[in-house]
Motif scaffolding. Structure first.
Motif, PDB file in Angstrom:
ATOM      1  N   ASN A 138      29.645  35.341  30.498  1.00 48.77           N
ATOM      2  CA  ASN A 138      30.601  36.473  31.625  1.00 48.77           C
ATOM      3  C   ASN A 138      30.853  37.581  30.852  1.00 48.77           C
ATOM      4  OD1 ASN A 138      31.345  33.288  32.422  1.00 48.77           O
ATOM      5  ND2 ASN A 138      30.986  34.837  33.959  1.00 48.77           N
ATOM      6  N   GLU A 188      28.133  40.041  30.256  1.00 41.13           N
ATOM      7  CA  GLU A 188      27.949  40.980  31.454  1.00 41.13           C
ATOM      8  C   GLU A 188      28.937  42.115  31.614  1.00 41.13           C
ATOM      9  OE1 GLU A 188      28.969  42.472  35.400  1.00 41.13           O
ATOM     10  OE2 GLU A 188      30.220  40.770  34.886  1.00 41.13           O
ATOM     11  N   PRO A 194      29.384  49.869  33.123  1.00 45.87           N
ATOM     12  CA  PRO A 194      29.435  51.280  32.825  1.00 45.87           C
ATOM     13  C   PRO A 194      31.098  51.480  32.053  1.00 45.87           C
ATOM     14  CG  PRO A 194      28.882  51.057  35.135  1.00 45.87           C
ATOM     15  CD  PRO A 194      28.928  49.665  34.501  1.00 45.87           C
ATOM     16  N   ILE A 195      32.163  50.539  32.798  1.00 48.94           N
ATOM     17  CA  ILE A 195      33.509  50.386  32.066  1.00 48.94           C
ATOM     18  C   ILE A 195      33.440  49.131  31.507  1.00 48.94           C
ATOM     19  CG2 ILE A 195      35.781  50.512  32.666  1.00 48.94           C
ATOM     20  CD1 ILE A 195      35.226  52.506  34.920  1.00 48.94           C
ATOM     21  N   VAL A 211      38.110  44.858  30.399  1.00 48.73           N
ATOM     22  CA  VAL A 211      38.958  44.103  31.319  1.00 48.73           C
ATOM     23  C   VAL A 211      40.518  43.924  30.874  1.00 48.73           C
ATOM     24  CG1 VAL A 211      36.799  43.109  32.298  1.00 48.73           C
ATOM     25  CG2 VAL A 211      38.183  42.053  30.327  1.00 48.73           C
ATOM     26  N   PRO A 212      41.269  43.912  31.746  1.00 50.45           N
ATOM     27  CA  PRO A 212      42.694  43.934  31.545  1.00 50.45           C
ATOM     28  C   PRO A 212      43.361  42.507  30.924  1.00 50.45           C
ATOM     29  CG  PRO A 212      42.686  44.114  33.719  1.00 50.45           C
ATOM     30  CD  PRO A 212      41.323  44.067  33.278  1.00 50.45           C
ATOM     31  N   SER A 213      42.513  41.662  30.932  1.00 49.56           N
ATOM     32  CA  SER A 213      43.210  39.934  30.757  1.00 49.56           C
ATOM     33  C   SER A 213      44.306  40.017  29.515  1.00 49.56           C
ATOM     34  CB  SER A 213      41.894  39.209  30.493  1.00 49.56           C
ATOM     35  OG  SER A 213      41.005  39.085  31.414  1.00 49.56           O
ATOM     36  N   TYR A 247      39.708  35.170  24.746  1.00 48.67           N
ATOM     37  CA  TYR A 247      40.239  34.858  26.068  1.00 48.67           C
ATOM     38  C   TYR A 247      40.702  33.495  26.294  1.00 48.67           C
ATOM     39  CZ  TYR A 247      39.914  34.440  31.163  1.00 48.67           C
ATOM     40  OH  TYR A 247      40.115  34.077  32.336  1.00 48.67           O
ATOM     41  N   ASP A 280      33.488  38.844  40.256  1.00 51.95           N
ATOM     42  CA  ASP A 280      34.499  37.759  39.907  1.00 51.95           C
ATOM     43  C   ASP A 280      35.444  38.699  39.481  1.00 51.95           C
ATOM     44  OD1 ASP A 280      35.394  35.120  38.751  1.00 51.95           O
ATOM     45  OD2 ASP A 280      35.232  36.185  36.852  1.00 51.95           O
ATOM     46  N   THR A 303      38.449  37.237  37.648  1.00 44.17           N
ATOM     47  CA  THR A 303      39.070  36.231  37.070  1.00 44.17           C
ATOM     48  C   THR A 303      40.123  37.441  35.819  1.00 44.17           C
ATOM     49  OG1 THR A 303      37.511  34.687  37.123  1.00 44.17           O
ATOM     50  CG2 THR A 303      39.035  33.997  35.615  1.00 44.17           C
ATOM     51  N   PHE A 304      39.306  38.188  35.260  1.00 53.96           N
ATOM     52  CA  PHE A 304      39.878  38.996  34.286  1.00 53.96           C
ATOM     53  C   PHE A 304      40.849  39.920  34.596  1.00 53.96           C
ATOM     54  CE2 PHE A 304      35.302  38.142  32.326  1.00 53.96           C
ATOM     55  CZ  PHE A 304      35.500  37.131  31.846  1.00 53.96           C
ATOM     56  N   TYR A 305      41.056  40.096  35.966  1.00 54.21           N
ATOM     57  CA  TYR A 305      42.008  40.985  36.556  1.00 54.21           C
ATOM     58  C   TYR A 305      43.169  40.389  36.892  1.00 54.21           C
ATOM     59  CZ  TYR A 305      38.075  44.098  35.511  1.00 54.21           C
ATOM     60  OH  TYR A 305      36.923  44.944  34.983  1.00 54.21           O
ATOM     61  N   ARG A 306      43.111  39.034  36.985  1.00 50.32           N
ATOM     62  CA  ARG A 306      44.412  38.401  37.769  1.00 50.32           C
ATOM     63  C   ARG A 306      45.689  38.563  37.172  1.00 50.32           C
ATOM     64  NH1 ARG A 306      42.365  33.633  41.145  1.00 50.32           N
ATOM     65  NH2 ARG A 306      44.545  33.194  41.146  1.00 50.32           N
ATOM     66  N   LEU A 329      42.183  29.928  33.499  1.00 51.48           N
ATOM     67  CA  LEU A 329      41.269  30.583  34.286  1.00 51.48           C
ATOM     68  C   LEU A 329      39.836  30.795  33.925  1.00 51.48           C
ATOM     69  CD1 LEU A 329      43.691  33.517  35.502  1.00 51.48           C
ATOM     70  CD2 LEU A 329      43.128  31.387  36.773  1.00 51.48           C
ATOM     71  N   ILE A 330      38.976  30.189  34.501  1.00 54.33           N
ATOM     72  CA  ILE A 330      37.447  30.063  34.198  1.00 54.33           C
ATOM     73  C   ILE A 330      36.944  31.066  34.925  1.00 54.33           C
ATOM     74  CG2 ILE A 330      35.407  28.613  33.533  1.00 54.33           C
ATOM     75  CD1 ILE A 330      37.804  28.288  31.533  1.00 54.33           C
ATOM     76  N   PRO A 331      36.222  31.871  34.481  1.00 56.51           N
ATOM     77  CA  PRO A 331      35.318  33.056  35.151  1.00 56.51           C
ATOM     78  C   PRO A 331      33.984  32.491  35.717  1.00 56.51           C
ATOM     79  CG  PRO A 331      34.902  33.333  32.694  1.00 56.51           C
ATOM     80  CD  PRO A 331      35.913  32.260  32.957  1.00 56.51           C
ATOM     81  N   ASN A 332      33.619  33.222  36.778  1.00 57.31           N
ATOM     82  CA  ASN A 332      32.189  32.939  37.441  1.00 57.31           C
ATOM     83  C   ASN A 332      31.438  34.364  37.267  1.00 57.31           C
ATOM     84  OD1 ASN A 332      32.747  30.466  39.242  1.00 57.31           O
ATOM     85  ND2 ASN A 332      34.377  31.695  39.828  1.00 57.31           N
ATOM     86  N   SER A 333      30.253  34.230  37.793  1.00 53.42           N
ATOM     87  CA  SER A 333      29.348  35.439  37.384  1.00 53.42           C
ATOM     88  C   SER A 333      29.752  36.678  38.210  1.00 53.42           C
ATOM     89  CB  SER A 333      27.974  35.020  37.528  1.00 53.42           C
ATOM     90  OG  SER A 333      27.796  34.589  38.843  1.00 53.42           O
ATOM     91  N   THR A 334      29.088  37.761  37.948  1.00 51.73           N
ATOM     92  CA  THR A 334      29.375  39.083  38.667  1.00 51.73           C
ATOM     93  C   THR A 334      28.108  39.548  39.042  1.00 51.73           C
ATOM     94  OG1 THR A 334      31.811  39.626  37.991  1.00 51.73           O
ATOM     95  CG2 THR A 334      30.125  41.497  38.833  1.00 51.73           C
ATOM     96  N   ARG A 338      44.149  42.395  45.436  1.00 51.36           N
ATOM     97  CA  ARG A 338      44.771  43.381  44.477  1.00 51.36           C
ATOM     98  C   ARG A 338      43.876  43.456  43.128  1.00 51.36           C
ATOM     99  NH1 ARG A 338      45.762  44.323  39.945  1.00 51.36           N
ATOM    100  NH2 ARG A 338      46.011  42.033  39.567  1.00 51.36           N
ATOM    101  N   LEU A 347      36.713  48.846  40.613  1.00 49.24           N
ATOM    102  CA  LEU A 347      36.662  50.012  40.072  1.00 49.24           C
ATOM    103  C   LEU A 347      35.914  50.135  38.669  1.00 49.24           C
ATOM    104  CD1 LEU A 347      40.207  51.308  40.708  1.00 49.24           C
ATOM    105  CD2 LEU A 347      38.013  51.662  41.964  1.00 49.24           C
ATOM    106  N   ALA A 348      35.667  49.030  37.931  1.00 50.73           N
ATOM    107  CA  ALA A 348      34.808  49.020  36.636  1.00 50.73           C
ATOM    108  C   ALA A 348      33.510  49.263  37.149  1.00 50.73           C
ATOM    109  CB  ALA A 348      34.933  47.685  36.042  1.00 50.73           C
ATOM    110  N   PHE A 349      32.975  49.410  38.433  1.00 52.67           N
ATOM    111  CA  PHE A 349      31.682  49.515  38.827  1.00 52.67           C
ATOM    112  C   PHE A 349      31.583  50.899  39.325  1.00 52.67           C
ATOM    113  CE2 PHE A 349      32.007  45.134  38.246  1.00 52.67           C
ATOM    114  CZ  PHE A 349      30.731  44.563  37.736  1.00 52.67           C
TER     115      PHE A 349
END
Lengths: 307, 178
Positions: A29, A32, A37-38, A41-43, A301, B68, B70-73, B81-86, B111, B118-120
């Motif tokens: 993950n 990816e 482009p950015i 992540v804010p984790s 993480y 996904d 997860t990293f923005y929660r 929290l285990i991520p999934n694919s984007t 939210r 926005l990362a994309f």
């Protein structure tokens, strides 16, 4: 299984197979993420991480720092040269002083084996071992495993030869633990003087002939001769070492299958590996570096998520 | 455990069809639009909508991705929290994006989804489509533009959307602990 069985990453030895698989899956993950482009992540935005490097490092230090920044953690860096360590401060004192500034995690490289475990017992922070003497270098083993998996699709059943200075290498030990847990066969190859006497006890094959080792393996992980750790002469000359244990293009071409070439860096070009091999298509040395950031992000993480 | 079905497989299909026609009213041929399903369970709804739009619009290419969050929660470290694919293999810059999720509850997932998206790139505008809107339980000021079904439920109740791709059949449940 969605959490690590451990609060610290001290070595591969104390990880379970499930832990390793979780880290590798999470790294997918993050790989990816770092190709977006950015790339951020804010984790870990409320986490402060101290990188304590009591020993020199280029790749590992940059890779950890980048991984931390990609996760939005606050980062402080420390290197032993130019610090109060030179004035005689002990390891625990140094670290406790840094932790007094409210640091949540510590990434540490140290010249003494066991330094990370020692710290984990005595200070209240999550510890990640970034290499302790000739003992373990867990994130390197994880990124090597990730790179093999990416290249060959699986690790189970693959044959991996670790070639070079096994005696002084923390990469070798961590790789042996990691690959065996994931179901690979491991062979170590090098001059007898650079192979630890009881290494067979770990269930690895030992081979002193380079050609035989290469003919056996699917992946060759080339290690550097660690001159700085060698207190006595272990072989007559570097030139002789290169003749017997250096991998070059004509040797590789004479073997009937395509072997994946890995190297944890730094490379001593012309010693353990020639330039044409290091820069060939078979070599995945730069992929290892890219994967290193993703794997370290996964480790940070998952550890930060543990309560 | 007290549970009852609030949407059967047939009703769910009708609802999805209606949502598709509502989307077409705004987005015409979807040339400048994109569907983004939120992981883990919004992606099934997004796929379903994509398939149905394909049928209605006669195989027009529709951008559909999964995101996904997860990293923005905002509840990281409260639980693991285990991520999934984007998978977003199109450019979202200047697109009209439709974020898609199965249940709108506190609004926190959406939210995080806005942040993650926005990362994309910077979309022209963003709309929200949900299958179930639990309208009495919002924690943040977020509302959906397209809603499959609005329900009044309390926090002790749980809404579960089942998809035939991963569960046995399409069905929406409301469950309550006795």
């Amino acid at each position: 299984m969605n959490k690590l069985s451990t609060k610290h990453l001290l070595g591969i030895k104390n990880l379970t197979k499930q832990d390793i698989e979780l880290i590798l899956a999470t790294a997918d993950n993050f790989k990816e993420v770092i190709n977006r482009p950015i790339k951020k992540v804010p984790s870990l935005r409320d986490i402060t991480i101290a990188n304590l490097f009591f020993e020199n490092s280029t790749r590992t230090k940059l890779s950890f720092e980048l991984a931390e920044k990609r996760l939005s953690a606050d980062v402080i860096n420390f290197s032993a040269s130019g610090s109060s360590v030179k004035k005689g401060e002990t390891l625990i004192d140094t670290v406790n002083n840094i932790l007094a500034m409210k640091v949540d995690m510590v990434v540490m490289r140290h010249a003494n084996a066991g330094a990370a475990s020692f710290l984990a017992k005595h200070v209240n922070a999550k510890i990640i071992n970034a290499g302790d003497g000739a003992h373990e270098h867990p994130t390197q083993a994880l990124l090597d495993a990730y790179s093999i998996k990416q290249k060959l699709g699986t690790i189970k059943g693959k044959k991996v030869a670790i070639i070079g200075d096994i005696l002084h290498s923390r990469v070798a030990l961590s790789n042996i633990f990691c690959l065996q847990k994931l179901g690979a066969e491991v062979l170590v190859c090098g001059p007898t003087t650079l192979i630890p006497r009881y290494i067979c006890a770990l269930g690895v094959k030992v081979e002193t002939n380079l050609r035989t080792a290469l003919e056996w393996c699917d992946v060759a992980n080339m290690l550097r001769i660690q001159i700085e750790r060698q207190d006595i002469k272990y072989f007559p000359s570097l030139r002789e070492y290169t003749m017997l244990y250096g991998v070059n293009k004509s040797l590789l071409d004479s073997i009937k299958k395509e072997i994946v070439i890995m190297h944890p860096g730094p490379i001593n070009r012309g010693v353990e590996i020639t330039s044409d091999v290091a820069d060939s298509k078979q070599a995945i040395i730069l992929e290892q570096v890219e994967n290193g950031v993703a794997v370290r992000m996964a480790v940070l993480y998952l550890l930060a998520g543990r309560n | 455990m007290n549970q009852r079905v609030i949407l059967s497989s047939k009703q769910l299909d009708l609802t999805i069809t209606r949502l598709c026609y509502q989307l077409i009213e705004t987005h015409n041929d979807f040339a400048k639009s994109a569907l983004i399903g939120l992981q883990p369970r919004g992606i099934y709804l997004a796929k379903r909508i994509e398939q149905k739009l394909n049928t209605i619009l006669k195989d027009k290419k529709i951008n559909c991705g999964s995101l996904d969050i997860t990293f923005y929660r905002d509840d990281f470290r409260k639980k693991e929290l285990i991520p999934n694919s984007t998978t977003i293999d199109f450019i979202i810059e200047d697109k009209n994006v439709i974020l898609i999720d199965d249940v709108l509850y506190t609004g926190r997932t959406i939210r995080a989804g806005l942040d993650a998206m926005l990362a994309f790139g910077r979309p022209q505008d963003v709309e929200l489509l949900v299958l179930i809107d639990r309208r009495l339980s919002r924690n943040v000021p977020i509302q959906a533009k397209y809603v499959g079904k609005t329900i009044d439920s309390i926090a002790s109740e749980k809404v579960k959307v089942e998809w035939r791709e991963i569960d046995k059949e399409d069905k929406v449940w409301i469950m309550k602990n006795d």
